[in-house]
Design a protein around this motif. Sequence first.
Motif, PDB file in Angstrom:
ATOM      1  N   ILE A  10       0.869  -1.169   0.000  1.00 51.76           N
ATOM      2  CA  ILE A  10       0.000   0.000   0.000  1.00 51.76           C
ATOM      3  C   ILE A  10       0.909   1.222   0.000  1.00 51.76           C
ATOM      4  CG2 ILE A  10      -1.795   1.291   1.195  1.00 51.76           C
ATOM      5  CD1 ILE A  10      -2.528  -1.264   2.652  1.00 51.76           C
ATOM      6  N   GLN A  11       0.743   2.064  -0.993  1.00 54.05           N
ATOM      7  CA  GLN A  11       1.558   3.282  -1.090  1.00 54.05           C
ATOM      8  C   GLN A  11       1.023   4.321  -0.110  1.00 54.05           C
ATOM      9  OE1 GLN A  11       4.333   3.819  -3.181  1.00 54.05           O
ATOM     10  NE2 GLN A  11       4.543   5.620  -1.877  1.00 54.05           N
ATOM     11  N   ALA A  12       1.873   4.775   0.799  1.00 54.95           N
ATOM     12  CA  ALA A  12       1.472   5.814   1.752  1.00 54.95           C
ATOM     13  C   ALA A  12       1.520   7.174   1.080  1.00 54.95           C
ATOM     14  CB  ALA A  12       2.399   5.806   2.959  1.00 54.95           C
ATOM     15  N   PHE A 149     -12.409  -4.253  18.162  1.00 57.90           N
ATOM     16  CA  PHE A 149     -12.816  -5.242  17.178  1.00 57.90           C
ATOM     17  C   PHE A 149     -11.729  -5.358  16.120  1.00 57.90           C
ATOM     18  CE2 PHE A 149     -16.473  -3.245  19.077  1.00 57.90           C
ATOM     19  CZ  PHE A 149     -17.202  -4.341  19.506  1.00 57.90           C
ATOM     20  N   THR A 150     -11.170  -6.537  15.955  1.00 63.57           N
ATOM     21  CA  THR A 150     -10.040  -6.753  15.055  1.00 63.57           C
ATOM     22  C   THR A 150     -10.419  -7.730  13.954  1.00 63.57           C
ATOM     23  OG1 THR A 150      -8.458  -6.295  16.811  1.00 63.57           O
ATOM     24  CG2 THR A 150      -7.637  -7.541  14.929  1.00 63.57           C
ATOM     25  N   HIS A 151      -9.976  -7.390  12.738  1.00 64.34           N
ATOM     26  CA  HIS A 151     -10.153  -8.274  11.590  1.00 64.34           C
ATOM     27  C   HIS A 151      -8.770  -8.772  11.164  1.00 64.34           C
ATOM     28  CE1 HIS A 151     -11.873  -9.973   7.989  1.00 64.34           C
ATOM     29  NE2 HIS A 151     -10.838  -9.497   7.343  1.00 64.34           N
ATOM     30  N   ASN A 152      -8.654 -10.070  10.903  1.00 64.03           N
ATOM     31  CA  ASN A 152      -7.394 -10.683  10.517  1.00 64.03           C
ATOM     32  C   ASN A 152      -7.433 -11.036   9.026  1.00 64.03           C
ATOM     33  OD1 ASN A 152      -5.292 -12.610  10.015  1.00 64.03           O
ATOM     34  ND2 ASN A 152      -5.179 -12.989  12.221  1.00 64.03           N
ATOM     35  N   PHE A 153      -6.637 -10.317   8.222  1.00 67.86           N
ATOM     36  CA  PHE A 153      -6.614 -10.544   6.774  1.00 67.86           C
ATOM     37  C   PHE A 153      -5.917 -11.851   6.391  1.00 67.86           C
ATOM     38  CE2 PHE A 153      -7.133  -5.866   6.814  1.00 67.86           C
ATOM     39  CZ  PHE A 153      -8.279  -5.788   6.034  1.00 67.86           C
ATOM     40  N   LEU A 154      -5.045 -12.362   7.236  1.00 65.40           N
ATOM     41  CA  LEU A 154      -4.441 -13.670   6.939  1.00 65.40           C
ATOM     42  C   LEU A 154      -5.514 -14.757   6.970  1.00 65.40           C
ATOM     43  CD1 LEU A 154      -0.993 -13.761   8.793  1.00 65.40           C
ATOM     44  CD2 LEU A 154      -1.421 -13.693   6.334  1.00 65.40           C
ATOM     45  N   ASN A 155      -6.409 -14.656   7.940  1.00 69.22           N
ATOM     46  CA  ASN A 155      -7.480 -15.652   8.041  1.00 69.22           C
ATOM     47  C   ASN A 155      -8.515 -15.509   6.939  1.00 69.22           C
ATOM     48  OD1 ASN A 155      -6.270 -16.640  10.340  1.00 69.22           O
ATOM     49  ND2 ASN A 155      -7.645 -15.577  11.739  1.00 69.22           N
ATOM     50  N   SER A 156      -8.877 -14.283   6.600  1.00 66.42           N
ATOM     51  CA  SER A 156      -9.979 -14.078   5.660  1.00 66.42           C
ATOM     52  C   SER A 156      -9.545 -14.063   4.185  1.00 66.42           C
ATOM     53  CB  SER A 156     -10.697 -12.764   5.962  1.00 66.42           C
ATOM     54  OG  SER A 156      -9.829 -11.663   5.749  1.00 66.42           O
ATOM     55  N   HIS A 157      -8.345 -13.538   3.905  1.00 70.58           N
ATOM     56  CA  HIS A 157      -7.919 -13.363   2.517  1.00 70.58           C
ATOM     57  C   HIS A 157      -6.485 -13.851   2.229  1.00 70.58           C
ATOM     58  CE1 HIS A 157     -11.149 -10.357   3.014  1.00 70.58           C
ATOM     59  NE2 HIS A 157     -11.368 -10.528   1.727  1.00 70.58           N
ATOM     60  N   GLN A 158      -5.817 -14.396   3.237  1.00 66.90           N
ATOM     61  CA  GLN A 158      -4.417 -14.826   3.116  1.00 66.90           C
ATOM     62  C   GLN A 158      -3.511 -13.675   2.647  1.00 66.90           C
ATOM     63  OE1 GLN A 158      -6.931 -16.953   1.430  1.00 66.90           O
ATOM     64  NE2 GLN A 158      -7.141 -17.593   3.553  1.00 66.90           N
ATOM     65  N   ILE A 159      -3.799 -12.445   3.174  1.00 64.04           N
ATOM     66  CA  ILE A 159      -3.049 -11.257   2.779  1.00 64.04           C
ATOM     67  C   ILE A 159      -2.310 -10.664   3.962  1.00 64.04           C
ATOM     68  CG2 ILE A 159      -3.214  -8.881   1.897  1.00 64.04           C
ATOM     69  CD1 ILE A 159      -5.703  -9.669   0.383  1.00 64.04           C
ATOM     70  N   GLU A 160      -1.076 -10.276   3.704  1.00 68.51           N
ATOM     71  CA  GLU A 160      -0.306  -9.436   4.613  1.00 68.51           C
ATOM     72  C   GLU A 160       0.000  -8.160   3.852  1.00 68.51           C
ATOM     73  OE1 GLU A 160       3.435 -10.144   7.432  1.00 68.51           O
ATOM     74  OE2 GLU A 160       3.961 -10.235   5.308  1.00 68.51           O
ATOM     75  N   PHE A 161      -0.113  -7.029   4.514  1.00 71.33           N
ATOM     76  CA  PHE A 161       0.107  -5.736   3.877  1.00 71.33           C
ATOM     77  C   PHE A 161       1.460  -5.167   4.288  1.00 71.33           C
ATOM     78  CE2 PHE A 161      -4.449  -6.238   4.188  1.00 71.33           C
ATOM     79  CZ  PHE A 161      -4.858  -5.927   2.904  1.00 71.33           C
ATOM     80  N   GLU A 162       2.014  -4.368   3.388  1.00 68.10           N
ATOM     81  CA  GLU A 162       3.235  -3.626   3.696  1.00 68.10           C
ATOM     82  C   GLU A 162       3.041  -2.195   3.197  1.00 68.10           C
ATOM     83  OE1 GLU A 162       8.071  -3.847   3.250  1.00 68.10           O
ATOM     84  OE2 GLU A 162       6.841  -4.911   1.784  1.00 68.10           O
ATOM     85  N   ILE A 163       3.238  -1.245   4.095  1.00 70.58           N
ATOM     86  CA  ILE A 163       3.129   0.160   3.727  1.00 70.58           C
ATOM     87  C   ILE A 163       4.465   0.594   3.132  1.00 70.58           C
ATOM     88  CG2 ILE A 163       2.665   2.508   4.509  1.00 70.58           C
ATOM     89  CD1 ILE A 163       1.080   1.242   6.845  1.00 70.58           C
ATOM     90  N   VAL A 164       4.412   1.148   1.944  1.00 71.56           N
ATOM     91  CA  VAL A 164       5.642   1.625   1.273  1.00 71.56           C
ATOM     92  C   VAL A 164       5.527   3.107   0.980  1.00 71.56           C
ATOM     93  CG1 VAL A 164       6.264  -0.596   0.294  1.00 71.56           C
ATOM     94  CG2 VAL A 164       4.769   0.917  -1.000  1.00 71.56           C
TER      95      VAL A 164
END
Length: 164
Positions: A10-12, A149-164
């Motif tokens: 994700i581009q900051a 309330f927390t949503h886990n993207f690894l569980n729902s979409h198998q995604i990890e994000f990185e801010i660049v």
Amino acid sequence: MTISKIRQQIQAELITTENFQAYGQVISASQDGKGFDYRDAQLVLDKGTPRFYIMRLQKRGKKFHTITRHIQCTQCLGALAGKDWLIAVCPSNNQVNEPELAKMKAFKIPGNCFIKLNVGTWHAGPYFNHDVVDFYNLELSDTNVTDHFTHNFLNSHQIEFEIV
């Protein structure tokens, strides 16, 4: 069978009042004695005891796979010592329990301002490249117990994000 995760960047973008409006407010310095107006943090802290504290975070990096929201209050965050930092956000959507991936954005926040997150805004962060950053945080005294309330993207979409 192992499910592999996808790393999505994700581009900051540099935060401004305009580009952050869907998520909250950017609060910058004002002249002493100025009257209260729309440029001041519009707080919602009426459902409990406000808590203002300094949290010390270490080596946070820029990767995440969870995102959190608070539906009872606003939250204010700002870095001490003028250090810049990053946050990823999605607008509030209290009708569903999952953030909208297409609306996720990341922002770079300079150390001379703070942010107020709207009630229900999904947020991941603060993140940074510094060794240690102290942040002030204004929320309710029990926000992290009763309104977290927390949503886990690894569980729902198998995604990890990185801010660049």
